[in-house]
Design a protein around this motif. Sequence first.
Motif, PDB file in Angstrom:
ATOM      1  N   GLY A  85     -15.877  51.154  16.682  1.00  0.00           N
ATOM      2  CA  GLY A  85     -16.734  49.988  16.895  1.00  0.00           C
ATOM      3  C   GLY A  85     -16.957  49.687  18.360  1.00  0.00           C
ATOM      4  N   PHE A  86     -16.394  50.523  19.266  1.00  0.00           N
ATOM      5  CA  PHE A  86     -16.580  50.306  20.699  1.00  0.00           C
ATOM      6  C   PHE A  86     -17.910  50.914  21.131  1.00  0.00           C
ATOM      7  CE2 PHE A  86     -11.686  50.805  21.032  1.00  0.00           C
ATOM      8  CZ  PHE A  86     -11.510  49.521  20.513  1.00  0.00           C
ATOM      9  N   SER A  87     -18.556  50.275  22.097  1.00  0.00           N
ATOM     10  CA  SER A  87     -19.828  50.802  22.591  1.00  0.00           C
ATOM     11  C   SER A  87     -19.617  52.116  23.322  1.00  0.00           C
ATOM     12  CB  SER A  87     -20.460  49.805  23.559  1.00  0.00           C
ATOM     13  OG  SER A  87     -20.733  48.602  22.896  1.00  0.00           O
ATOM     14  N   ARG A  88     -20.588  52.971  23.202  1.00  0.00           N
ATOM     15  CA  ARG A  88     -20.607  54.194  24.006  1.00  0.00           C
ATOM     16  C   ARG A  88     -22.055  54.521  24.301  1.00  0.00           C
ATOM     17  NH1 ARG A  88     -22.620  58.346  21.143  1.00  0.00           N
ATOM     18  NH2 ARG A  88     -22.400  58.299  18.860  1.00  0.00           N
ATOM     19  N   LYS A  89     -22.275  55.359  25.324  1.00  0.00           N
ATOM     20  CA  LYS A  89     -23.640  55.757  25.665  1.00  0.00           C
ATOM     21  C   LYS A  89     -24.230  56.602  24.548  1.00  0.00           C
ATOM     22  CE  LYS A  89     -24.258  55.183  30.499  1.00  0.00           C
ATOM     23  NZ  LYS A  89     -23.308  55.433  31.580  1.00  0.00           N
ATOM     24  N   MET A  90     -25.530  56.392  24.292  1.00  0.00           N
ATOM     25  CA  MET A  90     -26.193  57.201  23.286  1.00  0.00           C
ATOM     26  C   MET A  90     -26.771  58.431  23.955  1.00  0.00           C
ATOM     27  SD  MET A  90     -29.296  56.141  20.795  1.00  0.00           S
ATOM     28  CE  MET A  90     -30.416  57.470  21.153  1.00  0.00           C
ATOM     29  N   ASP A  91     -26.644  59.553  23.280  1.00  0.00           N
ATOM     30  CA  ASP A  91     -27.144  60.799  23.831  1.00  0.00           C
ATOM     31  C   ASP A  91     -28.576  61.049  23.372  1.00  0.00           C
ATOM     32  OD1 ASP A  91     -26.063  63.275  25.302  1.00  0.00           O
ATOM     33  OD2 ASP A  91     -27.165  64.115  23.602  1.00  0.00           O
ATOM     34  N   ARG A  92     -29.344  61.744  24.200  1.00  0.00           N
ATOM     35  CA  ARG A  92     -30.734  62.057  23.863  1.00  0.00           C
ATOM     36  C   ARG A  92     -30.833  62.801  22.526  1.00  0.00           C
ATOM     37  NH1 ARG A  92     -34.981  63.018  22.306  1.00  0.00           N
ATOM     38  NH2 ARG A  92     -36.865  63.750  23.343  1.00  0.00           N
ATOM     39  N   SER A  93     -29.814  63.619  22.237  1.00  0.00           N
ATOM     40  CA  SER A  93     -29.877  64.413  21.008  1.00  0.00           C
ATOM     41  C   SER A  93     -29.716  63.550  19.752  1.00  0.00           C
ATOM     42  CB  SER A  93     -28.794  65.485  21.020  1.00  0.00           C
ATOM     43  OG  SER A  93     -27.526  64.857  21.050  1.00  0.00           O
ATOM     44  N   GLU A  94     -29.234  62.317  19.926  1.00  0.00           N
ATOM     45  CA  GLU A  94     -29.062  61.440  18.771  1.00  0.00           C
ATOM     46  C   GLU A  94     -30.331  60.674  18.441  1.00  0.00           C
ATOM     47  OE1 GLU A  94     -25.129  59.237  18.843  1.00  0.00           O
ATOM     48  OE2 GLU A  94     -25.264  59.925  20.907  1.00  0.00           O
ATOM     49  N   TYR A  95     -31.312  60.762  19.315  1.00  0.00           N
ATOM     50  CA  TYR A  95     -32.550  60.008  19.137  1.00  0.00           C
ATOM     51  C   TYR A  95     -33.389  60.623  18.027  1.00  0.00           C
ATOM     52  CZ  TYR A  95     -36.998  57.812  20.526  1.00  0.00           C
ATOM     53  OH  TYR A  95     -38.172  57.106  20.555  1.00  0.00           O
ATOM     54  N   VAL A  96     -33.888  59.792  17.105  1.00  0.00           N
ATOM     55  CA  VAL A  96     -34.714  60.345  16.023  1.00  0.00           C
ATOM     56  C   VAL A  96     -36.178  59.925  16.116  1.00  0.00           C
ATOM     57  CG1 VAL A  96     -32.798  60.598  14.410  1.00  0.00           C
ATOM     58  CG2 VAL A  96     -34.156  58.517  14.368  1.00  0.00           C
ATOM     59  N   GLY A  97     -36.533  59.145  17.124  1.00  0.00           N
ATOM     60  CA  GLY A  97     -37.944  58.807  17.296  1.00  0.00           C
ATOM     61  C   GLY A  97     -38.378  57.648  16.418  1.00  0.00           C
ATOM     62  N   LEU A  98     -39.611  57.725  15.941  1.00  0.00           N
ATOM     63  CA  LEU A  98     -40.172  56.630  15.165  1.00  0.00           C
ATOM     64  C   LEU A  98     -39.551  56.620  13.765  1.00  0.00           C
ATOM     65  CD1 LEU A  98     -43.937  57.150  16.116  1.00  0.00           C
ATOM     66  CD2 LEU A  98     -42.237  55.777  17.317  1.00  0.00           C
ATOM     67  N   PRO A  99     -39.371  55.418  13.186  1.00  0.00           N
ATOM     68  CA  PRO A  99     -38.775  55.353  11.858  1.00  0.00           C
ATOM     69  C   PRO A  99     -39.736  55.850  10.780  1.00  0.00           C
ATOM     70  CG  PRO A  99     -39.491  53.188  12.554  1.00  0.00           C
ATOM     71  CD  PRO A  99     -39.698  54.101  13.725  1.00  0.00           C
ATOM     72  N   ASN A 100     -39.206  56.087   9.609  1.00  0.00           N
ATOM     73  CA  ASN A 100     -39.981  56.472   8.416  1.00  0.00           C
ATOM     74  C   ASN A 100     -40.663  57.830   8.538  1.00  0.00           C
ATOM     75  OD1 ASN A 100     -39.330  53.926   7.334  1.00  0.00           O
ATOM     76  ND2 ASN A 100     -41.064  53.025   8.417  1.00  0.00           N
ATOM     77  N   ARG A 101     -40.244  58.638   9.519  1.00  0.00           N
ATOM     78  CA  ARG A 101     -40.809  59.980   9.648  1.00  0.00           C
ATOM     79  C   ARG A 101     -39.749  60.998   9.282  1.00  0.00           C
ATOM     80  NH1 ARG A 101     -43.766  55.831  11.664  1.00  0.00           N
ATOM     81  NH2 ARG A 101     -45.759  56.493  12.513  1.00  0.00           N
ATOM     82  N   SER A 102     -40.149  61.984   8.501  1.00  0.00           N
ATOM     83  CA  SER A 102     -39.253  63.090   8.181  1.00  0.00           C
ATOM     84  C   SER A 102     -39.531  64.226   9.138  1.00  0.00           C
ATOM     85  CB  SER A 102     -39.506  63.575   6.755  1.00  0.00           C
ATOM     86  OG  SER A 102     -39.234  62.552   5.838  1.00  0.00           O
ATOM     87  N   LYS A 103     -38.473  64.844   9.602  1.00  0.00           N
ATOM     88  CA  LYS A 103     -38.653  65.981  10.509  1.00  0.00           C
ATOM     89  C   LYS A 103     -39.246  67.169   9.764  1.00  0.00           C
ATOM     90  CE  LYS A 103     -35.524  66.823  13.952  1.00  0.00           C
ATOM     91  NZ  LYS A 103     -34.273  67.375  14.522  1.00  0.00           N
ATOM     92  N   HIS A 104     -38.810  67.342   8.510  1.00  0.00           N
ATOM     93  CA  HIS A 104     -39.305  68.475   7.723  1.00  0.00           C
ATOM     94  C   HIS A 104     -39.990  67.978   6.460  1.00  0.00           C
ATOM     95  CE1 HIS A 104     -36.672  70.931  10.222  1.00  0.00           C
ATOM     96  NE2 HIS A 104     -35.722  70.051   9.970  1.00  0.00           N
TER      97      HIS A 104
END
Lengths: 219, 694
Positions: free
Chosen positions: B574-593
């Motif tokens: 539950g402690f804050s940590r920096k978010m990595d670019r690789s964790e970013y999923v972009g806009l919601p409600n979009r499927s990658k595949h």
Amino acid sequence: MSKMKQMILVLGIVVSLVACSKDDNSGTSTVVETITVNNLPADTIIGITPGAPPTGGFPYGAGRYTFYSLETNKIVPASDSASNKWDLAFKGTTIATNSGNSGPGGAGAFVFVGLFNDLKTIPTDSSFRVDNAPSAFAITTGSNRGWYVYDGINQLVTPIPGRVLVVRTASGKYAKVEILNYYKGGTTPATTASDAIKLTTQRYYTFRFSFQPNGTKTF
Amino acid sequence: MMKWMFLSAISSCFFTTVFAQQQDTLSGNGAITVFTATKTERALSNIAVPVQIISQKTIQQAGSLRLSDILSEQTGLFMTNGFGTGVSMQGLNPDYTLILIDGEPLIGRTSGVLDLKRITVGNIKQIEIVRGPSSSLYGSEAMAGVINIITDKSRKNTLGVSARYGTYNTADFSLRGSIRTNKINYQGFGNFYRTDGFSIRPNSRERSVAPIERFTQQHNLGYRFNDRTNLSFNIRHNSETIKNNITVINNGNSINSIGVEKNKDLNATLQLSHKINDQVKNTTRLYGTQFQSSQELISDNGVPYLDVFKQQFARIENQTDVHVNKQLEFNLGGGYIHETANSTRYDNSTSIKTNRIGYIYLQSEWRALNKLTFIGGARYDHNELFAAAFSPKLALQYKVNSTLSLKASVGRGFKAPDFRQLYLNFTNTAAGSYSVFGSVEAQKIINELNRIGQISSLEPSFYQLSNLQPEFSTGFNLGGSYQNEQWHITANIFRNNIENLIDSRLVAYKTGGAQIFSYLNVKNAFTQGVETDIKYRYNKQWSLSAGYQFLLTGDQAEINAINDGKVFTRDQNGFSRKMDRSEYVGLPNRSKHMANLKLQYDYQNFFANTRALYRSRWATTDTDGNGIFNTNDAFAKGYIQLNMAAGQSFNNGLSVQAGIDNVLNYTDVLNLPNLPGRTFYLSISYNFLNKNPK
């Protein structure tokens, strides 16, 4: 009368909530304890106003703050609210400091954007705000303005990650606080959880803090 | 060619187009013409931008009833829930795809979504899907692309009926007829659709899909003055009645309301086309449409609610097509739009909001070499309410040989702010009393509320409120297609840069804590990916097709913040940590595949098919509180939907078909409320008459 009883009950539950843990702080000369406080009630909900919005349907608590001393790591009874004994007071999502209109102390606070562990020294150019100057609370209230966001669709409060409350205590020493969770047990209910669960488990703070007793701004 | 014309005219029969299979998609590609891509009739094989055609046969054999049914089976398109069923193309919201019927725009969007369930597929000859910004021809809304529904036009004397019945008492009846003489032709179509709706949420009074009745009729009358001059009149009317039973839950209090929602569409087009000579053709189109929506509700405790929206759109357009020589052709057009709206959600329901738009466009096609074609075009929209928009487009096609061709295009699209974003004045008393004010109203209303002491605080966004600007996109498409007797492969790489996106923002708090939102041009986003379709004909009976889209989306400001280390999430403690670019999923409600697979079997007058649709997981809710969608947030599960159908036609004009949709019975109460479990249907159609004109 029943409200009073419930309030007393709520306050009575506040026991054995404190857990301690040592932080890895290797490499620094000053080692300050990091303490985690669990399930601190903050005016928990005791009812819902009758009717439907906009006139009714709003949950309410007893309207009382829970006063907390970072120096002693204890809840301070409400009878001591007009004293220097407490540093922060919690009521719903509002966090008051013992300063300005909220109390007689010399407390103050600001919200630091960054990581708890990265804040090793409070920057010298930081300016501590006090309650009622310039706004009602030193720790800004409202969604996405201070320490939390409110998701209106799912009706959930989530602490914003990467927010540290930098606190000057009532006696002029320094502490840093990270709010970890707003719900009982330190777990936010699922978005699909029933309203009853969301209402009965909210307003219980889990936070961790470091208090520097020597008066310096270094943790 | 004759055969194609002959067959496509038999619109009323479910199966006759089976005979036309050799014209569909594979070998007969050259015979299929497309209107939408260039606003002129063109062979599909000569189109320089990504275009997809859905034939009548495909629609019928999929057992589709509403437009959303068939679109949901196409590569890279997915249907959105909320405010009706909208379509997302190339990862953009439904707001940014223009929907046309016979080249004329449909209106009546709710919160930007045009409900595709309003459109029956019963009289559709083909659906043309153009991907990539197309505002250079179509103006506003054509940011992601254009979907044009081409309805049947009579070529024979016909009369036919079809009926279908399925799960949830879902019934659909159509009646079709056409008459053709030397001078006059008429085509009429009527459709009735009804369903009980369904609920996939257990113990809920509120249905996932409410009981609905819809009537659609369309009439097309054509008169041929001579070989050069034609006049046609087209009218379409659609009305739907939805019986709502709505439960709003707020802090444990549930309020039930029941009532009726009515939506009515009326469209009318008058078109005169005249060939001045072999080189010059002029077309004038007069189009008027109206959308009317009303929602009446009464709550259990007797509180009434009325929501009314009415929109009208009138347009006159003239286009001149000049065929200079074999190498060069150009099209010049211009028009004028008068648009009005009024609603109970605006400041007062009788105040009519108006917008007027004048526009001109020019497109030229230049066959520079035998193998190389350039298309260049631009459109200028002068808008009464907002800044003007200039939308250029450039496309080229290179035919490497008879089987392989390459396409590249770049274009600009825009969407003008809609009436809602300008004039909305809405307070939701049922859910927390929040308010949404359009940008024209917001400052005025908030300043007034402030004056009388009803505002507790103004947010930073309040000071950014200004005249809304159109949203813009720049789209790049690069693709190729390969085609031989057995294979047809298309692939397209796309990138859309979207600027000036309008989004709602919290601008103020009322005393008491209620939030006030308004609209601002705040975001820049992008979508990019690959869409590919493969069709393989194994033999005369068996064929297989597969489609796949890979999609990445993002908000540039969010990516910058992540790269600057200003975005955080939480670890398992539950402690804050920096978010990595690789964790970013972009806009919601979009499927990658997203993928689809279709296996089809045809033998004489019999067919059977199995269609599988797949969507990978998509982000739904920001649960870690950082305001950005990342892998730590809530996702809807990826899923597979399997549909099957089979049918047989007989020589006397009778045909029958049966199908099962969602064979695997997949449901997701929360994220796919419109997807019922497994459903069955049976349909039958009969042609009374099917004669060539005398």
